[in-house]
Structure formats: structure tokens, C-alpha cells
Design a protein around this motif. Structure first.
Motif, PDB file in Angstrom:
ATOM      1  N   ILE A   7       1.093  -3.015  -1.415  1.00  0.00           N
ATOM      2  CA  ILE A   7       2.417  -2.463  -1.100  1.00  0.00           C
ATOM      3  C   ILE A   7       3.355  -2.601  -2.291  1.00  0.00           C
ATOM      4  O   ILE A   7       4.149  -1.699  -2.589  1.00  0.00           O
ATOM      5  CB  ILE A   7       3.003  -3.163   0.139  1.00  0.00           C
ATOM      6  N   GLY A  40      -2.255   2.198   4.861  1.00  0.00           N
ATOM      7  CA  GLY A  40      -2.004   3.465   5.533  1.00  0.00           C
ATOM      8  C   GLY A  40      -2.920   4.559   5.013  1.00  0.00           C
ATOM      9  O   GLY A  40      -4.062   4.318   4.620  1.00  0.00           O
ATOM     10  N   GLU A  41      -2.388   5.780   4.950  1.00  0.00           N
ATOM     11  CA  GLU A  41      -3.203   6.921   4.536  1.00  0.00           C
ATOM     12  C   GLU A  41      -2.923   7.347   3.101  1.00  0.00           C
ATOM     13  O   GLU A  41      -3.462   8.349   2.628  1.00  0.00           O
ATOM     14  CB  GLU A  41      -2.947   8.109   5.478  1.00  0.00           C
ATOM     15  N   SER A  42      -2.084   6.577   2.402  1.00  0.00           N
ATOM     16  CA  SER A  42      -1.664   7.000   1.061  1.00  0.00           C
ATOM     17  C   SER A  42      -2.603   6.550  -0.043  1.00  0.00           C
ATOM     18  O   SER A  42      -2.619   7.139  -1.123  1.00  0.00           O
ATOM     19  CB  SER A  42      -0.256   6.461   0.781  1.00  0.00           C
ATOM     20  N   ALA A  44       4.359   9.665  -1.319  1.00  0.00           N
ATOM     21  CA  ALA A  44       3.984   9.203   0.022  1.00  0.00           C
ATOM     22  C   ALA A  44       3.759   7.692   0.009  1.00  0.00           C
ATOM     23  O   ALA A  44       4.089   7.000   0.973  1.00  0.00           O
ATOM     24  CB  ALA A  44       2.726   9.929   0.496  1.00  0.00           C
ATOM     25  N   GLU A  45       3.204   7.181  -1.090  1.00  0.00           N
ATOM     26  CA  GLU A  45       2.998   5.736  -1.228  1.00  0.00           C
ATOM     27  C   GLU A  45       4.334   5.002  -1.215  1.00  0.00           C
ATOM     28  O   GLU A  45       4.496   3.978  -0.553  1.00  0.00           O
ATOM     29  CB  GLU A  45       2.250   5.426  -2.526  1.00  0.00           C
ATOM     30  N   SER A  81       7.165   5.992   0.042  1.00  0.00           N
ATOM     31  CA  SER A  81       7.738   6.097   1.387  1.00  0.00           C
ATOM     32  C   SER A  81       7.079   5.103   2.337  1.00  0.00           C
ATOM     33  O   SER A  81       7.751   4.450   3.145  1.00  0.00           O
ATOM     34  CB  SER A  81       7.565   7.530   1.908  1.00  0.00           C
ATOM     35  N   TRP A  82       5.751   4.973   2.245  1.00  0.00           N
ATOM     36  CA  TRP A  82       5.020   4.035   3.103  1.00  0.00           C
ATOM     37  C   TRP A  82       5.434   2.600   2.810  1.00  0.00           C
ATOM     38  O   TRP A  82       5.613   1.796   3.724  1.00  0.00           O
ATOM     39  CB  TRP A  82       3.519   4.216   2.897  1.00  0.00           C
ATOM     40  N   ARG A  96       8.329   0.659   4.537  1.00  0.00           N
ATOM     41  CA  ARG A  96       8.172   0.091   5.885  1.00  0.00           C
ATOM     42  C   ARG A  96       8.068  -1.433   5.842  1.00  0.00           C
ATOM     43  O   ARG A  96       8.290  -2.101   6.853  1.00  0.00           O
ATOM     44  CB  ARG A  96       6.898   0.633   6.546  1.00  0.00           C
TER      45      ARG A  96
END
Length: 371
Positions: free
Chosen positions: A289, A311-313, A344-345, A347-348, A351
Motif C-alpha cells: 500500500i 485489491g485488483e490494482s 487506480a493503485e 485511489s485504492w 482506503r
């Protein structure tokens, strides 16, 4: 409500549990309903409470093997009674935990129990298992750890997943610095490079497989001159990793830095071409992260807690498949936009925030005390 926080077993902020508590302590706050108080070795006063207003109570114990463990068995309850705690948080619960706490105990488990538990003596395993069963609430930072605790037959209903966070004031996307080298600690690293941040402690970290994959990548792509930087504490597996490097035709381009201060990671991440994490039995993997937050591509193992955390990134691979890891290195080196979405990474990664973690933990404590 007076809440005691146990710093024993946190290795003065240097262990996994210690880093968890050190990060959490920056965001916990006293209010009209909750008063936090830390206790442990005198040295911990300046580590966990130096920049906040929490009280710290030193516990003086003889410097003997396993004294903290036995104090938790025979002296912990008396101490809690004297301090008038309504609840106690135990961050290193897989090391030190009271057998039958007289006040509600919140155990925090940040490691894979199957790894740490099996290394303990038979007696300690009995007490740790009983202590976790006796805790009113068990906090874990991943679903993977929660599932792992089934081996000890811990009531799954009292286990709550609260993800760890990162400090977004430190880990964020930066403009790449000019120049061909990155200066960190005593190292000057030539760009471009891949970065792997993981303690060199066991075969499950898969440094040797990564080195072989890197060699395959370089052999198949002679135009790419990427270095491979391995950063992390040098543990008992260092000799095997050094031997693997010696056998690589690109040994001179593989760098072992050893320990690097955590505050230098943002620069290491952001100046690299990508973050590679092949560990297969990781309990959390927050380094993923941190790297994502800096806006670089991430490729990691598809086992343990990593799919949940990444996640999916991220780009996933089988950590035992050399060719698959090499393919991901090539994808990152070529920066294939179809397979890499760093926005996208980023943004993830948002979290995961320590302020959110502290809020959820406080909410769990207040909910527990209302029962």
C-alpha cells in the motif's frame, strides 16, 4: 473509561506489533469517554508517548529470560487492578498475554499465528492459546489472519478485521527527481531499478526465486539495465540469498541494502520503476500500500493476505513460478498501460489510513464496553 495499552513485546517500535502500535499511537486521542494510558518498559515511554499527552506507567522487571511472559501470567491482573483499568489493549498478544484477565482484554494479532506460534515452547503455546480464548475481542488487520486463527479454535465471532493504515502525509505520488542516482542512508543507487522491501528471514519470502526471475528478465531483455534492490533486515536466510546472487550473471546489479530507516522508503519507492513483493505467507503486507500510494507499479504474490490488501490494482504472480515473475518484471519495465493503472493503485491506497484504523478500533472498544 480508562484503557491501558501494553507495550511489552513490541520491541520498542521495531517489530510488526511495535510498528502497528507506534503508528496507531499518533492518532489515538483522549476524550470525555476514553482515557488511554500506556505501560511497559521504561524505554517505551519515549517511543510511544513522546509526541502525545498519554500517561505512561513503567513496569520494572528483573532482566531475566521470559520475565515479561511470566509477569503477564502472575502479575498482570494485580497491576491492572492497581491502575484501575476498565479495559486493556494487548498489541503483541501472540507473545505476552494474561491467562485469565480480570478486566476485558482486546488482543491484537498482526502476524500469521501458524508462523509465530509454532516457534514457541509447549508451555507458552498453551498459555497464548488460552489467553487469546480469554480475550473479549481479537483485532486482526486482515481476513487472512482471522482465517489462520481457526487453527487455535478461537471463536470467530469475537475476531474483528480492522485494516492497518499508512501515513499519507509521507507516502504520496511525487515528481521524479532529476539525476541518475538515488541517495539513501549510506547507499547511492543507480536508476532504473526495481525495489523489494522484505526481511530476508525465510524461504517463504522467496528472494531466491525473485533473483532467478530477475536474471531471466535481464537475459531476455538486454536493452533494459534495471538494478534489483533488496531492502530489509538481514535474517537467518541471508546466506542462501547471497549464494543465489553469486550465481546470477547479473550479480553486480543486485543490491542488498540491509536495514533502511522507514522515513526513507517514500524516496526509494517513488524513484523506482516498480515494487516487487514475492512473499507467499504474508499476514498483511502494508509495504504494498505504501508503494501504491507513491504511484509506482506493484507486482506481488497472489497468496496470503496480499490479494485482499492489494485489491485488483496490482499485478499478481505465483511466487514459485520463475517465468511468471519475470513476465511481471518485463511488464513493469515496459510500463504497459493496459496492464498497469497506477492511478487506480493510488485511489485504492487511500482506503488505508491510520486515522480510520484508530476510529474503527475506538468504535470496537466502545461497542464492547456497552455489552
Amino acid at each position: 473509561m480508562k484503557v491501558g495499552i501494553d507495550t511489552f513485546g513490541c520491541n520498542h517500535g521495531n517489530s510488526e506489533a511495535g510498528l502497528y502500535l507506534l503508528s496507531l499511537a499518533k492518532y489515538l486521542k483522549n476524550d470525555e469517554n476514553v482515557e488511554f494510558e500506556f505501560f511497559g518498559e521504561e524505554e517505551d515511554r519515549y517511543i510511544f508517548t513522546h509526541d502525545n499527552n498519554f500517561n505512561f506507567v513503567p513496569v520494572y522487571l528483573p532482566e531475566k529470560y521470559n520475565t515479561p511472559f511470566w509477569w503477564h501470567i502472575v502479575g498482570f491482573n494485580t497491576f491492572c487492578k492497581i491502575q484501575k483499568y476498565d479495559l486493556v489493549i494487548i498489541p503483541a498478544a501472540t507473545k505476552f498475554i494474561p491467562l485469565i484477565p480480570i478486566v476485558p482484554a482486546v488482543a491484537i494479532v498482526t502476524d500469521v499465528i501458524s508462523n509465530s506460534y509454532k516457534k514457541e515452547t509447549f508451555i507458552k503455546r498453551i498459555f497464548i492459546k488460552a489467553g487469546l480464548k480469554g480475550a473479549k475481542l481479537v483485532i486482526v488487520p486482515s481476513k487472512f489472519i482471522k482465517k489462520n486463527l481457526k487453527a487455535l479454535h478461537i471463536n470467530q465471532k469475537k475476531i474483528e478485521v480492522i485494516h492497518s493504515g499508512i501515513d499519507h502525509s509521507i507516502f504520496y505520488a511525487r515528481t521524479e527527481e532529476s539525476g541518475s542516482y538515488v541517495e539513501v542512508s549510506t547507499f547511492s543507487i543507480q536508476k532504473p531499478y526495481f525495489i523489494c522491501v522484505s526481511a530476508i528471514s525465510s524461504p517463504e519470502k522467496h528472494h531466491c526465486e525473485l533473483i532467478q526471475a530477475y536474471s531471466h528478465f535481464r537475459s531476455a531483455n538486454p536493452d533494459f539495465k534495471h538494478k534489483l534492490v533488496l531492502t530489509g533486515n538481514e535474517g537467518e536466510y541471508i546466506t542462501e540469498v547471497q549464494n543465489a546472487i553469486a550465481q546470477s550473471p547479473f550479480a553486480s546489479d543486485i543490491i542488498i541494502t540491509g536495514y533502511i530507516p522507514h522515513d526513507e522508503f517514500p524516496k526509494l519507492y517513488s524513484e523506482s520503476d516498480g515494487f516487487i513483493f514475492p512473499s507467499e505467507n504474508e499476514s498483511v503486507g502494508m509495504a504494498i500500500i505504501e508503494a501504491m500510494a507513491t504511484g509506482i507499479p506493484v507486482a506481488c504474490s497472489k497468496s496470503g493476505a496480499l490479494p485482499e490488501i492489494a485489491g485488483e490494482s496490482a499485478l499478481f504472480f505465483d511466487s514459485q513460478n520463475i517465468s511468471e515473475i519475470a513476465e511481471k518484471l518485463e511488464t513493469i519495465a515496459k510500463k504497459n498501460k493496459k496492464n498497469i493503472n497506477t492511478s487506480a493503485e493510488i485511489s485504492w491506497a487511500k482506503r488505508f489510513d491510520w486515522s480510520k484504523t484508530s476510529e474503527e478500533l475506538l468504535g470496537a472498544i466502545k461497542k464492547l464496553m456497552k455489552k
